[in-house]
Design a protein around this motif. Structure first.
Motif, PDB file in Angstrom:
ATOM      1  N   ILE A 135     -17.632   2.030   9.995  1.00 19.40           N
ATOM      2  CA  ILE A 135     -17.141   2.831   8.706  1.00 19.40           C
ATOM      3  C   ILE A 135     -15.722   3.400   8.908  1.00 19.40           C
ATOM      4  O   ILE A 135     -14.819   3.113   8.321  1.00 19.40           O
ATOM      5  N   ASP A 136     -15.632   4.034   9.998  1.00 20.59           N
ATOM      6  CA  ASP A 136     -14.100   4.458  10.519  1.00 20.59           C
ATOM      7  C   ASP A 136     -13.076   3.111  10.404  1.00 20.59           C
ATOM      8  O   ASP A 136     -12.219   3.510  10.494  1.00 20.59           O
ATOM      9  N   GLU A 137     -13.701   2.311  11.187  1.00 24.51           N
ATOM     10  CA  GLU A 137     -12.770   1.007  11.363  1.00 24.51           C
ATOM     11  C   GLU A 137     -12.374   0.637   9.784  1.00 24.51           C
ATOM     12  O   GLU A 137     -11.235   0.000   9.555  1.00 24.51           O
ATOM     13  N   LEU A 138     -13.485   0.433   9.141  1.00 23.83           N
ATOM     14  CA  LEU A 138     -13.227  -0.373   7.897  1.00 23.83           C
ATOM     15  C   LEU A 138     -12.471   0.651   6.662  1.00 23.83           C
ATOM     16  O   LEU A 138     -11.804   0.076   5.858  1.00 23.83           O
ATOM     17  N   ILE A 139     -12.711   1.892   6.883  1.00 27.37           N
ATOM     18  CA  ILE A 139     -11.801   2.761   5.933  1.00 27.37           C
ATOM     19  C   ILE A 139     -10.207   2.261   5.785  1.00 27.37           C
ATOM     20  O   ILE A 139      -9.861   2.300   4.530  1.00 27.37           O
ATOM     21  N   PRO A 140      -9.567   2.191   6.995  1.00 32.46           N
ATOM     22  CA  PRO A 140      -8.215   1.942   6.633  1.00 32.46           C
ATOM     23  C   PRO A 140      -8.012   0.514   5.916  1.00 32.46           C
ATOM     24  O   PRO A 140      -6.986   0.342   5.574  1.00 32.46           O
ATOM     25  N   VAL A 141      -8.935  -0.267   6.251  1.00 28.70           N
ATOM     26  CA  VAL A 141      -8.677  -1.633   5.743  1.00 28.70           C
ATOM     27  C   VAL A 141      -8.862  -1.598   4.177  1.00 28.70           C
ATOM     28  O   VAL A 141      -8.103  -2.089   3.413  1.00 28.70           O
ATOM     29  N   PHE A 142      -9.960  -0.892   3.912  1.00 30.56           N
ATOM     30  CA  PHE A 142     -10.073  -0.560   2.321  1.00 30.56           C
ATOM     31  C   PHE A 142      -8.881   0.236   1.878  1.00 30.56           C
ATOM     32  O   PHE A 142      -8.355  -0.237   0.637  1.00 30.56           O
ATOM     33  N   GLU A 143      -8.321   1.135   2.729  1.00 30.02           N
ATOM     34  CA  GLU A 143      -7.336   1.969   1.924  1.00 30.02           C
ATOM     35  C   GLU A 143      -6.039   1.079   1.857  1.00 30.02           C
ATOM     36  O   GLU A 143      -5.310   1.350   0.917  1.00 30.02           O
ATOM     37  N   ALA A 144      -5.633   0.301   2.695  1.00 29.89           N
ATOM     38  CA  ALA A 144      -4.618  -0.778   2.721  1.00 29.89           C
ATOM     39  C   ALA A 144      -4.831  -1.666   1.399  1.00 29.89           C
ATOM     40  O   ALA A 144      -3.925  -1.976   0.596  1.00 29.89           O
ATOM     41  N   GLN A 145      -6.232  -1.955   1.330  1.00 29.85           N
ATOM     42  CA  GLN A 145      -6.416  -2.991   0.041  1.00 29.85           C
ATOM     43  C   GLN A 145      -6.245  -2.030  -1.263  1.00 29.85           C
ATOM     44  O   GLN A 145      -6.067  -2.841  -2.254  1.00 29.85           O
ATOM     45  N   ASN A 146      -6.395  -1.077  -1.242  1.00 24.57           N
ATOM     46  CA  ASN A 146      -6.521  -0.024  -2.524  1.00 24.57           C
ATOM     47  C   ASN A 146      -5.469   1.143  -2.352  1.00 24.57           C
ATOM     48  O   ASN A 146      -5.986   2.256  -2.113  1.00 24.57           O
ATOM     49  N   PRO A 147      -3.971   0.902  -2.541  1.00 28.26           N
ATOM     50  CA  PRO A 147      -3.292   1.922  -2.208  1.00 28.26           C
ATOM     51  C   PRO A 147      -3.461   3.014  -3.224  1.00 28.26           C
ATOM     52  O   PRO A 147      -3.868   2.682  -4.583  1.00 28.26           O
ATOM     53  N   GLY A 148      -3.579   4.267  -2.894  1.00 34.08           N
ATOM     54  CA  GLY A 148      -3.763   5.200  -3.909  1.00 34.08           C
ATOM     55  C   GLY A 148      -4.930   5.719  -3.717  1.00 34.08           C
ATOM     56  O   GLY A 148      -5.433   6.884  -4.323  1.00 34.08           O
TER      57      GLY A 148
END
Lengths: 422, 278, 300
Positions: free
Chosen positions: A42-55
């Motif tokens: 999850i720690d690795e996936l969160i930045p991926v998600f945040e990049a896909q969803n700015p804001g």
């Protein structure tokens, strides 16, 4: 000159107007208990998600498993808490009843979509026609067996029926001449997975459904076959002596240490069991009552639920996060990194997976798995453990004890559904 | 008819005492030896019937010290413990003295009220404490972990009992000599109860060192965990890493034992009362 | 003495006393009294930890808990733990302290050995004890089998489980008594012993006429604290019983464990608070009685 100033001012306002929306940031909190591989992923996936969803920013909070309820309760009492909570599906009804959760927003998840995408077992978190959570991964049960022990007795195949299993277990059991059980033929237990085994596998295979279709009535004693199979299963330990309840997950430790030849365990046990390099083990699908008879399995899962804290923009953010972590891509990665089976139908039916020597039996088991609709898993488990203990330790009569158990479980269930209706 | 003379009698007596103590010590230590030896075993060896590991391997210790936050937990625990012990020494002793040696109205009620604080289990207090901590911004802070333990009824009660053994004459003489109450307390009474203070240091150290539930609730983030909280992360839904728990627990004993050895020396002989006749 | 503007000595003492007590009492008011009072308040309400609604329900919680057979079982167990544990720990602790007090060599070493169990975390200790109690692989049962006896299901048998856990609690906690008695013994001035010996008193007389009376403040402290601890026994039972349930079949559950499970596993804070109030009252009464009965003032 004036024109230039005008243009500059206009440009500045334009820039500000474009920048303004991206300055508004939503932070949601995602809580789960600490399980190393899950947390790392999850720690690795969160930045991926945040990049896909700015804001959208996701704060990941973890805590020890033993303090799950305490952590959530303290936070809620102080007016805080998670927006998305990873919770065991069997506890969800309890949390739901307290008004702590909210159903998944229709805008992002419709019931049809969910039931199309996910394996049927997931409907255990469908209450009142709405879905309240979604899993990334699921687990089911299978039979682990010690290949070396089998070879000793000349067994080449895992047992296909329960009768076979009992026979083999009796031969595999080893005692000292003083009677100490040094090797259990079958790591029998109540507090491990066997209470699921009894309810969702043995009972069903003997023709008794543990719950009614609408989950409101406990039907564990609706047929005399129930008493038979309960007594028979208990007798594996009591009469045939192939194994004994050792407490606290020791059934797996015994298997690990080569002190039990067979255990029924969930796919979550694969990680621990495969860590012992000296152990030669294999997995097989759960046996049946008779060849060609009904197959049954118990599935369970941890699901991500949205709490009532997530309102307005947070709700959208939470839903988007949920979409992300239950996507097929993430599920595939999850399987590799965490070792839990995918919850999506498409992935679960992947032939590569069902042919896998380790995951295969579990995945094939998913097809006929039931995830019991617990209304309060903790209490129901306590009641069942107590009932079996009464029979084992106090020689209580099987029929009366099971009947009493069904009464007690029914009371809990009735209380729950009544309080929902208020 | 005794054949032994006085010296032999004393020798035999001492030998018997040592014998009893040794047998008792074995009973006390045996389970801990098991714990200690488990810290050298592989996970699937820990339920072996043999107490000794098949091969002594330090991988558990290596893992604990390198791959977990154990050293950080050690630091956090140490800070918490040292600060609370200092606070307790200052306040508990003062209150204990006041209750034992000063006369004032409401003394008994106040003592019972303080004692009564021991009668509500802390498990029921953590929710109000947490709400307080959130309001005061104490989450994930040293102070947040420490504040419930800064003054304890335990220490007050303990010191009170010991102060009662201090003769009033001693204190009155000091008052006559012109010392004010603070001086009487600090310079005359306090030194008389060193054994109690040593015991208090030891127990307070221990109580805070092994505290689990409150530090867990108030300090969620990884860098503010105390040792017991850190250890609780070794168990999850599926398994418990007992070999690591034994390793961490073995390590955690060491600082407390060091404190104990230092301060039990100071549970020294009581005061010389010479020069003071009634 | 005429009452002038200056305070009498007595009044001066009072002022000092209140000054000394100021901060501590304020501290207790915030940290202990107020939360305890709010717990009493909650006991009159229906409050589930995950909701904010706390409707007033009067004495309903109390009625519920008095009708709960697990509550009574837990109370009975708790008293069993206390009635056996407190005296046993006291006697063992005092005996060991006396022995330790009378040796000249290796003193810190022995003291440390007796104190180490108390220092070790309950989680680790419970695991070792559970393992020792295991049938078939645990050392105690293997010993029994070797000697030709039957195995004992220490923790699985409802009749033996509580005592098995009690043994561990006593083992774990006796270091507390030992350290305190050692401290108390050290406070007794040598000259009393010397005088007694000159008078020709034997060991028993010295013990009963000098040691025991002078140890009284320590004994009072130990008895009261030990009782309070036993009546609140929790983490040992949670760590020793299967799944922390206080089983098998509620044979080991203690009141605080029941309170804890009610609060954090059933989320029923109202009932948990009611039980806390009842337990509080019981402990308070017992403590007051003990303090009256055991305290003796001696003047020498």
């Amino acid at each position: 000159m004036k024109k230039r100033i005008f243009v500059l001012a206009f440009a500045a306002v334009l820039l500000l107007a474009m920048a303004a929306p991206s300055m508004a940031e939503v932070t949601i909190e995602y809580w789960q208990y600490y399980y190393e591989s899950k947390v790392k992923l999850i720690d690795e996936l969160i930045p991926v998600f945040e990049a896909q969803n700015p804001g959208i920013k996701v704060k990941h909070i973890t805590f020890p498993y033993d303090a799950f309820n305490e952590q959530v309760a303290a936070a809620v009492a102080a007016g805080e808490g998670p927006d998305v909570l990873n919770i065991f599906y069997g506890w969800l009804p309890m949390y739901l009843k307290q008004g702590f959760l909210q159903p998944l927003p229709e805008k992002y998840f419709t019931v049809e979509q969910i039931e199309e995408r996910f394996i049927p077992m997931v409907n255990a978190v469908k209450v009142d026609g709405q879905y309240w959570a979604l899993p990334t991964a699921v687990r089911s049960l299978a039979l682990f067996y010690n290949v070396d022990h089998f070879a000793e007795e000349g067994f080449t195949e895992p047992p296909k029926t329960w009768d076979e299993l009992l026979e083999m277990a009796i031969k595999l059991t080893r005692r000292t001449d003083r009677g100490a059980l040094v090797r259990q033929g079958y790591g029998w237990n109540v507090t491990g997975q066997d209470w699921h085994l009894f309810r969702e596998v043995l009972l069903r295979q003997w023709g008794v459904a543990p719950l009614s279709e609408d989950n409101r009535t406990v039907t564990m004693n609706s047929d005399p076959a129930a008493y038979e199979v309960l007594e028979w299963w208990i007798d594996w330990s009591r009469k045939y002596g192939v194994g004994e309840e050792e407490g606290r997950g020791l059934y797996r430790d015994s298997f690990l240490a080569g002190r039990a030849s067979m255990i029924v365990d969930g796919s979550f046990g694969i990680g621990t069991i495969s860590a012992n390099p000296n152990l030669k083990w294999a997995v097989a699908e759960l046996p049946v009552k008779e060849i060609g008879g009904e197959k049954s399995n118990f599935g369970s899962f941890w699901a991500h639920a949205i709490t009532r804290n997530a309102t307005g923009e947070k709700l959208d953010a939470a839903a988007k996060f949920l979409e992300f972590i239950t996507s097929d891509e993430v599920q595939r990665t999850w399987l590799e990194r965490v070792g839990e089976l995918p919850a999506s139908r498409a992935l679960a039916q992947d032939p590569a997976l069902s042919e896998d020597p380790v995951y295969g039996p579990f995945v094939r088991g998913l097809e006929y798995s039931h995830a019991t609709f617990f209304v309060d898993e903790t209490i129901e488990r306590e009641l069942i453990v107590e009932a079996v203990d009464k029979i084992l330790l106090l020689d209580a009569p099987v029929k009366d004890t099971l009947d009493q158990l069904v009464n007690d479980l029914q009371k809990v269930r009735d209380e729950y559904f009544n309080s929902l209706e208020k | 008819m005794g054949v032994l003379n006085g010296r032999s009698r004393r020798f035999v007596k001492q030998a018997l005492i040592y014998l009893c103590l040794t047998v008792g010590a074995f009973v006390m230590i045996f389970p801990l030896l098991w714990m200690f030896s488990t810290s050298f075993k592989t996970p699937w060896e820990i339920y072996d019937v043999n107490i000794l590991p098949q091969s002594f391997q330090l991988s558990n210790y290596e893992h604990l010290l390198k791959n977990t936050g154990f050293l950080r937990w050690l630091w956090v625990s140490s800070v918490v413990v040292i600060c609370t012990t200092a606070s307790v020494l200052v306040f508990d002793s003062l209150v204990g003295y006041t209750l034992a040696k000063l006369q004032f109205r409401g003394k008994n009620i106040i003592f019972m009220a303080i004692l009564a604080t021991l009668m509500v289990p802390t498990e029921m207090l953590i929710i109000p404490w947490y709400i307080m901590s959130v309001d005061m911004g104490l989450r994930d802070t040293y102070l947040g972990i420490m504040f419930p333990g800064m003054i304890t009824a335990f220490g007050i009660f303990l010191t009170k009992q010991f102060y009662e053994g201090v003769p009033n004459d001693l204190l009155d003489a000091a008052r006559i000599d012109g010392l004010n109450e603070v001086g009487v307390y600090a310079r005359i009474a306090l030194p008389q109860v060193k054994p109690a203070l040593s015991a208090l240091i030891i127990f307070n150290f221990l109580g805070n060192w092994n505290a689990y539930l409150w530090p867990l609730i108030v300090a969620q983030s990884p860098h503010m965990r105390t040792i017991p909280v850190g250890i609780s992360f070794f168990s999850n839904e599926v398994t418990t890493a007992w070999h690591l728990i034994m390793t961490a627990s073995s390590c955690a004993i060491v600082p407390v034992l060091v404190v104990f050895v230092i301060f039990q020396k100071h549970i020294i002989k009581g005061v010389q009362l010479s020069g003071l006749k009634g | 003495m005429r009452r002038g503007k200056r305070l009498t000595l007595r009044q001066q003492q009072e002022v000092w006393a209140y000054a000394f007590l100021g901060i501590p009492l304020l501290f207790f008011a915030f940290i202990r009294f107020y939360p305890a009072l709010s717990a009493f308040n909650i006991s009159l309400r229906d409050w589930s930890l995950l909701t904010t609604a706390k409707p007033f329900v009067g004495l309903q919680n109390y009625r519920d808990i008095f009708a709960d057979e697990v509550f009574w079982k837990a109370l009975k167990n708790t008293f069993t733990y206390a009635l056996l544990g407190v005296p046993l720990q006291l006697i063992i602790g005092l005996s060991v302290a006396l022995l330790l007090h009378n040796i000249k060599h290796w003193v810190p070493f022995f003291r440390a050995l007796y104190f180490v169990p108390y220092v070790t975390s309950v989680v680790a200790v419970a695991w070792v004890w559970r393992f020792m109690y295991q049938p078939h692989i645990g050392i105690i049962n293997r010993f029994l089998l070797d000697l030709g006896f039957e195995q004992i299901q220490f923790l699985r048998n409802p009749s033996t489980a509580l005592y098995s856990i009690l043994a561990m609690i006593i083992w774990h906690g006796v270091g507390f008594q030992i350290v305190l008695f050692l401290a108390g013994l050290q406070m007794i001035p040598d000259m009393y012993y010397e005088a007694a010996q000159i008078d020709g008193a034997n060991s028993w007389q010295i013990f009963f006429r000098i040691t025991l009376p002078l140890l009284n403040p320590t004994i009072v402290f130990v008895v009261v604290m030990s009782s309070i601890r036993y009546l609140q026994v929790f983490s040992e039972v949670m760590n020793m019983s299967n799944e922390g349930l206080g089983g098998p079949l509620n044979s080991t559950i203690s009141t605080v464990l029941h309170i804890y499970r009610t609060a954090f596993h059933r989320f029923d804070m109202g009932r948990a608070s009611a039980m806390t109030v009842v337990l509080f009252a019981i402990v308070l009464v017992i403590t007051i009685i003990q303090m009256k009965l055991v305290t003796r003032k001696y003047e020498f």
